[in-house]
Design a protein around this motif. Structure first.
Motif, PDB file in Angstrom:
ATOM      1  N   GLU A   1     -16.297   1.778  -5.986  1.00 23.17           N
ATOM      2  CA  GLU A   1     -15.149   2.371  -6.675  1.00 23.17           C
ATOM      3  C   GLU A   1     -14.832   3.680  -5.969  1.00 23.17           C
ATOM      4  O   GLU A   1     -15.729   4.474  -5.688  1.00 23.17           O
ATOM      5  N   TYR A   2     -13.560   3.890  -5.686  1.00 18.22           N
ATOM      6  CA  TYR A   2     -13.151   5.074  -4.924  1.00 18.22           C
ATOM      7  C   TYR A   2     -11.718   5.451  -5.261  1.00 18.22           C
ATOM      8  O   TYR A   2     -10.986   4.676  -5.873  1.00 18.22           O
ATOM      9  N   ARG A   3     -11.325   6.649  -4.841  1.00 23.55           N
ATOM     10  CA  ARG A   3      -9.956   7.114  -5.032  1.00 23.55           C
ATOM     11  C   ARG A   3      -9.136   6.834  -3.772  1.00 23.55           C
ATOM     12  O   ARG A   3      -9.657   6.899  -2.665  1.00 23.55           O
ATOM     13  N   ALA A   4      -7.862   6.546  -4.002  1.00 24.49           N
ATOM     14  CA  ALA A   4      -6.930   6.334  -2.891  1.00 24.49           C
ATOM     15  C   ALA A   4      -5.699   7.190  -3.138  1.00 24.49           C
ATOM     16  O   ALA A   4      -5.340   7.475  -4.285  1.00 24.49           O
ATOM     17  N   ARG A   5      -5.071   7.592  -2.050  1.00 27.57           N
ATOM     18  CA  ARG A   5      -3.809   8.332  -2.148  1.00 27.57           C
ATOM     19  C   ARG A   5      -2.692   7.447  -1.634  1.00 27.57           C
ATOM     20  O   ARG A   5      -2.744   6.961  -0.514  1.00 27.57           O
ATOM     21  N   TRP A   6      -1.706   7.238  -2.475  1.00 27.22           N
ATOM     22  CA  TRP A   6      -0.537   6.445  -2.101  1.00 27.22           C
ATOM     23  C   TRP A   6       0.361   7.293  -1.200  1.00 27.22           C
ATOM     24  O   TRP A   6       0.277   8.515  -1.190  1.00 27.22           O
ATOM     25  N   PRO A   7       1.287   6.664  -0.478  1.00 32.02           N
ATOM     26  CA  PRO A   7       2.195   7.418   0.401  1.00 32.02           C
ATOM     27  C   PRO A   7       3.003   8.498  -0.326  1.00 32.02           C
ATOM     28  O   PRO A   7       3.349   9.520   0.265  1.00 32.02           O
TER      29      PRO A   7
END
Length: 79
Positions: A31-37
């Motif tokens: 489980e991790y964080r992602a940054r959208w464009p």
């Protein structure tokens, strides 16, 4: 590139571990964080495992990533 900078090292180590897992190893989870464009931050759960060739080498990686941001936010609100 979309993995949050604070989670990149952990994600890279986990995926590297998937690629080194023994033949027949069960799928692995992260489980991790992602940054959208657009700059928004989302929580992702990823499952993966290596695909092996006849010699036991890694031929690829198969996996699924699911956005669980709503669940993560609901759990935080309950706490």
């Amino acid at each position: 590139d979309c993995v949050h900078p604070a989670d990149r090292e952990r994600v890279a180590a986990t995926v590297g571990g998937w690629l080194e897992a023994e033949v027949g190893a069960d799928r692995q989870r992260i489980e991790y964080r992602a940054r959208w464009p657009d700059g928004t931050e989302r929580w992702i759960v990823g499952w993966g495992r290596p695909l092996r060739d006849d010699a036991g080498g890694v031929a690829g990686l198969v996996g699924v990533a699911t956005d669980v941001t709503d669940r993560t936010q609901a759990e935080a609100a309950l706490r």
